[in-house]
Design a protein around this motif. Sequence first.
Motif, PDB file in Angstrom:
ATOM      1  N   ILE A  26      -4.282   9.501   2.983  1.00 11.19           N
ATOM      2  CA  ILE A  26      -5.705   9.261   2.714  1.00 11.19           C
ATOM      3  C   ILE A  26      -6.493  10.416   3.345  1.00 11.19           C
ATOM      4  O   ILE A  26      -6.280  10.719   4.526  1.00 11.19           O
ATOM      5  CB  ILE A  26      -6.164   7.933   3.358  1.00 11.19           C
ATOM      6  CG1 ILE A  26      -5.217   6.795   2.968  1.00 11.19           C
ATOM      7  CG2 ILE A  26      -7.602   7.604   2.988  1.00 11.19           C
ATOM      8  CD1 ILE A  26      -5.437   5.510   3.769  1.00 11.19           C
ATOM      9  N   SER A  74      -9.053   2.405  -4.204  1.00 12.45           N
ATOM     10  CA  SER A  74      -8.938   3.576  -5.074  1.00 12.45           C
ATOM     11  C   SER A  74      -8.212   3.184  -6.357  1.00 12.45           C
ATOM     12  O   SER A  74      -7.900   4.017  -7.175  1.00 12.45           O
ATOM     13  CB  SER A  74      -8.148   4.655  -4.337  1.00 12.45           C
ATOM     14  OG  SER A  74      -6.893   4.125  -3.960  1.00 12.45           O
ATOM     15  N   LYS A  75      -7.924   1.862  -6.488  1.00 10.26           N
ATOM     16  CA  LYS A  75      -6.999   1.474  -7.559  1.00 10.26           C
ATOM     17  C   LYS A  75      -7.674   0.915  -8.805  1.00 10.26           C
ATOM     18  O   LYS A  75      -7.037   0.752  -9.834  1.00 10.26           O
ATOM     19  CB  LYS A  75      -5.966   0.486  -6.998  1.00 10.26           C
ATOM     20  CG  LYS A  75      -5.173   1.154  -5.873  1.00 10.26           C
ATOM     21  CD  LYS A  75      -4.303   0.216  -5.084  1.00 10.26           C
ATOM     22  CE  LYS A  75      -3.830   0.914  -3.803  1.00 10.26           C
ATOM     23  NZ  LYS A  75      -3.084   0.028  -2.925  1.00 10.26           N
ATOM     24  N   ASP A 102       4.699   5.359   6.303  1.00  5.95           N
ATOM     25  CA  ASP A 102       5.257   5.815   5.026  1.00  5.95           C
ATOM     26  C   ASP A 102       5.072   7.313   4.850  1.00  5.95           C
ATOM     27  O   ASP A 102       4.366   7.965   5.622  1.00  5.95           O
ATOM     28  CB  ASP A 102       4.619   5.034   3.868  1.00  5.95           C
ATOM     29  CG  ASP A 102       3.152   5.358   3.650  1.00  5.95           C
ATOM     30  OD1 ASP A 102       2.812   6.551   3.529  1.00  5.95           O
ATOM     31  OD2 ASP A 102       2.334   4.404   3.586  1.00  5.95           O
ATOM     32  N   ASN A 114       0.839  -1.206   0.000  1.00  2.00           N
ATOM     33  CA  ASN A 114       0.000   0.000   0.000  1.00  2.00           C
ATOM     34  C   ASN A 114       0.871   1.252   0.000  1.00  2.00           C
ATOM     35  O   ASN A 114       0.587   2.218  -0.696  1.00  2.00           O
ATOM     36  CB  ASN A 114      -0.918   0.012   1.219  1.00  2.00           C
ATOM     37  CG  ASN A 114      -2.125  -0.900   1.026  1.00  2.00           C
ATOM     38  OD1 ASN A 114      -2.411  -1.343  -0.089  1.00  2.00           O
ATOM     39  ND2 ASN A 114      -2.818  -1.184   2.114  1.00  2.00           N
ATOM     40  N   ALA A 137       1.201   4.150  -2.828  1.00  5.42           N
ATOM     41  CA  ALA A 137       0.945   5.557  -2.506  1.00  5.42           C
ATOM     42  C   ALA A 137       2.158   6.428  -2.841  1.00  5.42           C
ATOM     43  O   ALA A 137       2.214   7.599  -2.484  1.00  5.42           O
ATOM     44  CB  ALA A 137       0.586   5.697  -1.029  1.00  5.42           C
ATOM     45  N   ARG A 197      -7.423  -5.323  -4.917  1.00  6.22           N
ATOM     46  CA  ARG A 197      -8.595  -6.071  -4.489  1.00  6.22           C
ATOM     47  C   ARG A 197      -9.401  -5.336  -3.423  1.00  6.22           C
ATOM     48  O   ARG A 197     -10.524  -5.712  -3.131  1.00  6.22           O
ATOM     49  CB  ARG A 197      -8.171  -7.422  -3.925  1.00  6.22           C
ATOM     50  CG  ARG A 197      -7.596  -8.338  -4.965  1.00  6.22           C
ATOM     51  CD  ARG A 197      -7.077  -9.594  -4.304  1.00  6.22           C
ATOM     52  NE  ARG A 197      -6.820 -10.598  -5.313  1.00  6.22           N
ATOM     53  CZ  ARG A 197      -7.341 -11.821  -5.286  1.00  6.22           C
ATOM     54  NH1 ARG A 197      -8.132 -12.180  -4.293  1.00  6.22           N
ATOM     55  NH2 ARG A 197      -7.076 -12.675  -6.229  1.00  6.22           N
TER      56      ARG A 197
HETATM   57  P1  ADP Z   1      -6.019  -2.222  -2.164  1.00  3.53           P
HETATM   58  O1  ADP Z   1      -4.588  -1.949  -1.886  1.00  3.53           O
HETATM   59  O2  ADP Z   1      -6.205  -3.507  -2.858  1.00  3.53           O
HETATM   60  O3  ADP Z   1      -6.724  -1.093  -2.826  1.00  3.53           O
HETATM   61  P2  ADP Z   1      -6.303  -2.126   0.691  1.00  3.53           P
HETATM   62  O4  ADP Z   1      -7.330  -2.676   1.605  1.00  3.53           O
HETATM   63  O5  ADP Z   1      -4.913  -2.570   0.884  1.00  3.53           O
HETATM   64  O6  ADP Z   1      -6.782  -2.424  -0.778  1.00  3.53           O
HETATM   65  O7  ADP Z   1      -6.372  -0.542   0.803  1.00  3.53           O
HETATM   66  C1  ADP Z   1      -7.596   0.110   0.564  1.00  3.53           C
HETATM   67  C2  ADP Z   1      -7.376   1.524   0.090  1.00  3.53           C
HETATM   68  O8  ADP Z   1      -6.832   2.308   1.144  1.00  3.53           O
HETATM   69  C3  ADP Z   1      -6.383   1.651  -1.038  1.00  3.53           C
HETATM   70  O9  ADP Z   1      -7.005   1.484  -2.293  1.00  3.53           O
HETATM   71  C4  ADP Z   1      -5.844   3.057  -0.860  1.00  3.53           C
HETATM   72  O10 ADP Z   1      -6.684   4.003  -1.476  1.00  3.53           O
HETATM   73  C5  ADP Z   1      -5.943   3.277   0.633  1.00  3.53           C
HETATM   74  N1  ADP Z   1      -4.632   3.046   1.300  1.00  3.53           N
HETATM   75  C6  ADP Z   1      -4.280   1.983   2.000  1.00  3.53           C
HETATM   76  N2  ADP Z   1      -3.018   2.121   2.493  1.00  3.53           N
HETATM   77  C7  ADP Z   1      -2.569   3.315   2.074  1.00  3.53           C
HETATM   78  C8  ADP Z   1      -1.351   4.047   2.243  1.00  3.53           C
HETATM   79  N3  ADP Z   1      -0.320   3.547   2.937  1.00  3.53           N
HETATM   80  N4  ADP Z   1      -1.253   5.267   1.676  1.00  3.53           N
HETATM   81  C9  ADP Z   1      -2.273   5.777   0.964  1.00  3.53           C
HETATM   82  N5  ADP Z   1      -3.445   5.134   0.771  1.00  3.53           N
HETATM   83  C10 ADP Z   1      -3.618   3.931   1.318  1.00  3.53           C
END
Ligand code: ADP
Length: 666
Positions: free
Chosen positions: A64, A79-80, A59, A34, A38, A96
């Motif tokens: 967010i 968000s991906k 990090d 993640n 980012a 996912r």
């Molecule tokens: P995914 O990575 O598959 O999208 P996650 O459950 O790991 O699903 O994370 C959900 C969402 O939270 C991500 O799509 C992202 O938008 C946000 N996110 C998670 N960790 C971070 C991070 N370290 N920095 C910025 N955004 C984050």
Amino acid sequence: MPCIQQLPASVVNKIAAGEVIERPASLVKELMENSLDAGATRIDVSLEQGGSELVRVVDDGAGIPAGELPLAVASHATSKLVVADDLFRVRTLGFRGEALASMAEVSRLTLRSRPRDGDSGAEIEVAAGQASAVTPCGCPVGTAVEVRNLFFNTPVRRKFLRSIQTEVGHVSESFIRLALAHPAVHMTLKHNRRTVYELPPAGDWRERIGHFFGRELADDLLWVQSSDGDVRLAGYVGHPNQSRPNARMQYLFLNGRSIRDRSLSHALGEAYRGLLLTGRFPVSFLRIEMPPELVDVNVHPTKLEVRFQDGGRLYSQLLGTLRTRFLTTDLTHRLNPAHAPEAAQAHDPARAAQLRGELVDWAKGQVAGWQGGEGTSLEQGAAAGLMDGGGQDPGQMGPPAQPAAGTAGFGASSLAMPAGFGRAQQGRFELNMPEPAGEPLKLNRLDPARAAAAHRPHSAAGAKEAADAGPANGRTGRVAALQVHNRYLLAESEEGVLVIDQHALHERILYEQLRETVLAGTLESQALLVPEPVDLSAAEAAAVLEQRQLLARLGVVVEPFGGDTVLVSSYPAMLRGSGVADILRRVVEHLVGNGRPPDERDLVDELLHMFACKAAIKAGDRLSADEIEALLQQRHLARDTHHCPHGRPTALLFTREDLDRQFKRT
Ligand code: ADP
Ligand code: MG
């Protein structure tokens, strides 16, 4: 039968968590991914108690917005991906949208974040899937996730967690994979506040590889690269002398993601066919970059495996690239090519020819003198080096080195004539004739009486080896071999002249003897009058104590001494003379080396190699006539004296035909 019902979200998430979150290492992997998605330039990971108490990943990425925190921890929220088709062109590590939700279901998770354009941060807490309200908090730009008490609400799964050391091993493995895939990102890993890895951004991939696996390995890597349409392959593969007893050191990255792929591993093995001993595996660090449409990354819950659209073509590309590289590289066994100061000179064909001439002149004098049985010390004005095939710097692509007649670099046997013979040594080429017998044996390990006692009835092969080992023995007045530079032994064999690496051969012999002793029972150990305390890190102490029984079988007896100190009360008798702390630290390196929990058989093997290497005579040790003879007599006892335990050759053969040709006799 009960009626069909839609599962509640918490059950769905627990099921998903079962797939994605297996152990602390899974948390580290998902959280670091993640952070990388980012755009972080720095990621700090810390663990407590192997990660089962706490995993924290901080990090400096995009962050967010406060309003999106509840979504970030909700399942299937990401968000991906925006439209379904995005699934077939994934450019991010995650997509996912279930990692945070899954981990929050089975732990107490805190997510704190501040976007780059936000003036303050916000935080949300989730315990066993129950999210709190979002509250504002002060924090730097970026995201910090803390996961505490993993599996506290699923006790059965918590029981499956292994020892702290094992879990730290798994975390390290995940960390290493991501750190290798993203060398420009500053990363740190701490366990119980101790720093395990501190990795500044690396401009050169080799630098990061060296950080984990040592400079020696990094320096010995061969660069490979190729493109096939939009598919780019680039990276490093190990020189054959850096092989390993298993495939663990084969790293493969696809678009920044560490993957495993059976077909590509097979291609790698094929490329090295004939270059490695059976049972040895190459080392590799390879990156594949291709348009995301050409690969399906959505076939495995942790995305460790992928499906290539044209796997066959990729297989051929990998195999072809490596084969071409090997064919154009002089892979003749060299002592330490990367550190050879004069390697550049040896690339020059004219210089190589001159050296060959010098060697021939030198050999002429030596062989004649020695066969005549003259025991005088010989000096030769002409400078020549015997070893070190003088290959090109493995790290650089370049024109192939001039191979000697009959020796293609590829598939060359370890006993083949080294290409280009060698290179000049500065100064005189000094030959040491063995010392007269009667000189006290400084190396009790080479006791000739012991060697004779150990003499077993020869097999046919053994007899031939013995015949190969030396032209004569003390009784005939002829010397078994000449020692040169206090490191090589020159001996006559049926086929020609053998140049033996004294350390490599002795190490091999000791290794075989050790292995037999250990298989038969326990290694002889030397008890210390006063047990010696050795300070280690917590993880190291845990690793040592966890392997107590196995170490005892190898003659190393340890006990806990409180804190991170262990008490050594016995150590292998053969290592007499080495410092106890030093021995234990070397053992520890193998227990926690590369951060992996070692497999028992590999571990025993590695430790025996280490003992053999430590106990063997060294390059630089001057040997007496008796010692040389003892060493050569034992030569046939070792099952595979052609290679030392590290897979390096123990001897090179200059065949009589080769010499005849060089002397223009044929
Ligand atoms: P995914 O990575 O598959 O999208 P996650 O459950 O790991 O699903 O994370 C959900 C969402 O939270 C991500 O799509 C992202 O938008 C946000 N996110 C998670 N960790 C971070 C991070 N370290 N920095 C910025 N955004 C984050
Ligand atoms: Mg993710």
